[in-house]
Design a protein around this motif. Structure first.
Motif, PDB file in Angstrom:
ATOM      1  N   VAL A 115       0.861  -1.192   0.000  1.00 50.84           N
ATOM      2  CA  VAL A 115       0.000   0.000   0.000  1.00 50.84           C
ATOM      3  C   VAL A 115       0.892   1.235   0.000  1.00 50.84           C
ATOM      4  N   HIS A 116       0.840   2.017  -1.081  1.00 50.47           N
ATOM      5  CA  HIS A 116       1.613   3.263  -1.167  1.00 50.47           C
ATOM      6  C   HIS A 116       0.791   4.472  -0.716  1.00 50.47           C
ATOM      7  N   GLN A 117      -0.500   4.399  -0.910  1.00 57.49           N
ATOM      8  CA  GLN A 117      -1.412   5.427  -0.411  1.00 57.49           C
ATOM      9  C   GLN A 117      -2.640   4.746   0.150  1.00 57.49           C
ATOM     10  N   PRO A 118      -3.176   5.249   1.260  1.00 54.49           N
ATOM     11  CA  PRO A 118      -2.774   6.424   2.026  1.00 54.49           C
ATOM     12  C   PRO A 118      -1.380   6.250   2.619  1.00 54.49           C
ATOM     13  N   THR A 119      -0.658   7.363   2.739  1.00 55.39           N
ATOM     14  CA  THR A 119       0.699   7.329   3.257  1.00 55.39           C
ATOM     15  C   THR A 119       0.680   7.287   4.790  1.00 55.39           C
ATOM     16  N   ALA A 120       1.836   6.959   5.357  1.00 56.08           N
ATOM     17  CA  ALA A 120       1.956   6.934   6.815  1.00 56.08           C
ATOM     18  C   ALA A 120       1.687   8.308   7.406  1.00 56.08           C
ATOM     19  N   GLU A 121       2.087   9.361   6.692  1.00 56.37           N
ATOM     20  CA  GLU A 121       1.847  10.720   7.174  1.00 56.37           C
ATOM     21  C   GLU A 121       0.359  11.034   7.211  1.00 56.37           C
ATOM     22  N   GLN A 122      -0.373  10.613   6.175  1.00 58.14           N
ATOM     23  CA  GLN A 122      -1.824  10.824   6.167  1.00 58.14           C
ATOM     24  C   GLN A 122      -2.491  10.102   7.334  1.00 58.14           C
ATOM     25  N   LEU A 123      -2.094   8.855   7.540  1.00 53.30           N
ATOM     26  CA  LEU A 123      -2.691   8.084   8.627  1.00 53.30           C
ATOM     27  C   LEU A 123      -2.365   8.693   9.985  1.00 53.30           C
ATOM     28  N   LYS A 124      -1.174   9.266  10.103  1.00 53.51           N
ATOM     29  CA  LYS A 124      -0.755   9.832  11.383  1.00 53.51           C
ATOM     30  C   LYS A 124      -1.512  11.114  11.714  1.00 53.51           C
ATOM     31  N   THR A 125      -1.737  11.951  10.710  1.00 51.17           N
ATOM     32  CA  THR A 125      -2.291  13.281  10.969  1.00 51.17           C
ATOM     33  C   THR A 125      -3.795  13.378  10.753  1.00 51.17           C
ATOM     34  N   GLN A 126      -4.393  12.464   9.969  1.00 49.81           N
ATOM     35  CA  GLN A 126      -5.785  12.648   9.568  1.00 49.81           C
ATOM     36  C   GLN A 126      -6.701  11.505   9.994  1.00 49.81           C
ATOM     37  N   ILE A 127      -6.153  10.510  10.688  1.00 44.43           N
ATOM     38  CA  ILE A 127      -6.989   9.379  11.066  1.00 44.43           C
ATOM     39  C   ILE A 127      -7.885   9.732  12.245  1.00 44.43           C
ATOM     40  N   GLU A 128      -9.052   9.099  12.319  1.00 47.51           N
ATOM     41  CA  GLU A 128     -10.022   9.341  13.380  1.00 47.51           C
ATOM     42  C   GLU A 128     -10.435   8.031  14.028  1.00 47.51           C
ATOM     43  N   ARG A 129     -10.904   8.124  15.248  1.00 50.21           N
ATOM     44  CA  ARG A 129     -11.418   6.965  15.971  1.00 50.21           C
ATOM     45  C   ARG A 129     -12.916   6.901  15.751  1.00 50.21           C
ATOM     46  N   ARG A 130     -13.384   5.789  15.151  1.00 49.67           N
ATOM     47  CA  ARG A 130     -14.805   5.661  14.844  1.00 49.67           C
ATOM     48  C   ARG A 130     -15.308   4.275  15.237  1.00 49.67           C
ATOM     49  N   TYR A 131     -16.600   4.202  15.527  1.00 51.91           N
ATOM     50  CA  TYR A 131     -17.220   2.926  15.913  1.00 51.91           C
ATOM     51  C   TYR A 131     -17.881   2.309  14.689  1.00 51.91           C
ATOM     52  N   ASP A 132     -17.559   1.043  14.424  1.00 51.79           N
ATOM     53  CA  ASP A 132     -18.110   0.321  13.280  1.00 51.79           C
ATOM     54  C   ASP A 132     -19.282  -0.534  13.742  1.00 51.79           C
ATOM     55  N   LEU A 133     -20.475  -0.237  13.243  1.00 54.51           N
ATOM     56  CA  LEU A 133     -21.662  -0.978  13.652  1.00 54.51           C
ATOM     57  C   LEU A 133     -21.634  -2.424  13.160  1.00 54.51           C
ATOM     58  N   ALA A 134     -21.045  -2.660  11.976  1.00 52.68           N
ATOM     59  CA  ALA A 134     -21.048  -4.004  11.405  1.00 52.68           C
ATOM     60  C   ALA A 134     -20.213  -4.975  12.253  1.00 52.68           C
ATOM     61  N   SER A 135     -19.021  -4.540  12.680  1.00 51.42           N
ATOM     62  CA  SER A 135     -18.149  -5.407  13.470  1.00 51.42           C
ATOM     63  C   SER A 135     -18.329  -5.212  14.970  1.00 51.42           C
ATOM     64  N   GLY A 136     -19.003  -4.135  15.363  1.00 52.23           N
ATOM     65  CA  GLY A 136     -19.240  -3.870  16.776  1.00 52.23           C
ATOM     66  C   GLY A 136     -17.994  -3.520  17.561  1.00 52.23           C
ATOM     67  N   ARG A 137     -17.091  -2.749  16.922  1.00 56.01           N
ATOM     68  CA  ARG A 137     -15.875  -2.354  17.631  1.00 56.01           C
ATOM     69  C   ARG A 137     -15.376  -1.013  17.116  1.00 56.01           C
ATOM     70  N   TRP A 138     -14.466  -0.430  17.884  1.00 58.21           N
ATOM     71  CA  TRP A 138     -13.858   0.835  17.506  1.00 58.21           C
ATOM     72  C   TRP A 138     -12.709   0.587  16.530  1.00 58.21           C
ATOM     73  N   LEU A 139     -12.624   1.469  15.528  1.00 60.70           N
ATOM     74  CA  LEU A 139     -11.582   1.349  14.507  1.00 60.70           C
ATOM     75  C   LEU A 139     -10.970   2.710  14.225  1.00 60.70           C
ATOM     76  N   ASN A 140      -9.722   2.688  13.769  1.00 58.48           N
ATOM     77  CA  ASN A 140      -9.080   3.906  13.269  1.00 58.48           C
ATOM     78  C   ASN A 140      -9.397   4.041  11.790  1.00 58.48           C
ATOM     79  N   GLU A 141      -9.938   5.184  11.394  1.00 58.69           N
ATOM     80  CA  GLU A 141     -10.393   5.350  10.014  1.00 58.69           C
ATOM     81  C   GLU A 141      -9.933   6.677   9.437  1.00 58.69           C
TER      82      GLU A 141
END
Length: 222
Positions: A115-141
């Motif tokens: 995976v070249h994109q999203p980059t590590a910098e994007q994931l570091k600065t723009q990722i959010e903590r969200r709850y996934d209803l399908a899996s029933g757990r919190w995920l970084n998105e």
């Protein structure tokens, strides 16, 4: 007597030429068949990678969705036999699933996805903590509706290596010898696996990107 001697010399020369030329013609024909198969395989691979990237784009970058789609796309390179001709729809479906499974098993050892994109910098600065209803757990998105990303597209960019078995006799060995001219990382990757499997392998590679149509999630397959 002289004419007989000349005829004998001509016949001997023709035999020697046949011994030299016929193997070369045979090798040339085998090389043409193998190279045509490589062209077809590369074309099939390009389409399979395009579908795999789209599957990842639609499924939050899910690696399992990417891998399954890639294996299904490469299934057309796996020869399959059906019991009856013409084959029924059920037989064709079974044959396709069998070919997909065979390619999936092959891919576990002879495929690499980066995976070249999203980059590590994007994931570091723009990722959010969200709850996934399908899996029933919190995920970084990395959400596609993130304020910093609304003005431009967020891309999913993948680089895929696939080690293709070379199965045409003689031609496969010749091509493997010529592989040293292409000192590429993908070829070295497949060369190591060819030594383990004891089978000639040629590297197919493709790098492709597509806009993310769903938020890219970390830890989705954990």
């Amino acid at each position: 007597m002289c004419s007989k001697r000349r005829l004998s010399l001509t016949s001997g020369q023709a035999s020697i030429e046949a011994v030299v030329v016929l193997p070369l013609l045979l090798l040339t024909a085998l090389l043409i068949v193998q190279l045509l198969w490589l062209v077809f395989a590369q074309s099939t691979f390009n389409v399979a990678v395009a579908f795999a990237v789209r599957a990842g784009s639609l499924n939050h970058g899910n690696t399992q969705a990417i891998e399954r789609t890639l294996s299904a796309g490469m299934a057309s390179l796996q020869p399959q036999r059906v019991e009856e001709e013409p084959a029924t729809r059920s037989e064709l479906r079974t044959a396709h699933w069998r070919a997909t499974l065979q390619q999936h098993l092959h891919a576990q050892f002879a495929r690499k996805i980066t995976v070249h994109q999203p980059t590590a910098e994007q994931l570091k600065t723009q990722i959010e903590r969200r709850y996934d209803l399908a899996s029933g757990r919190w995920l970084n998105e990395l959400a596609v509706d993130h304020p910093a990303l609304r003005q431009r597209e967020t891309m999913l960019e993948l680089e895929v290596w696939w080690c293709l078995p070379l199965q045409v006799p003689l031609a496969a060995q010749v091509i493997m010898e010529l592989r040293s001219w292409w000192d590429a990382p993908a070829q070295r990757f497949c060369a190591l696996r060819a030594e383990v499997l004891g089978q000639p392998l040629w590297a197919l590679q493709q790098r492709l990107s597509q806009p993310l149509l769903s938020g890219y999630r970390e830890g989705l397959n954990d």
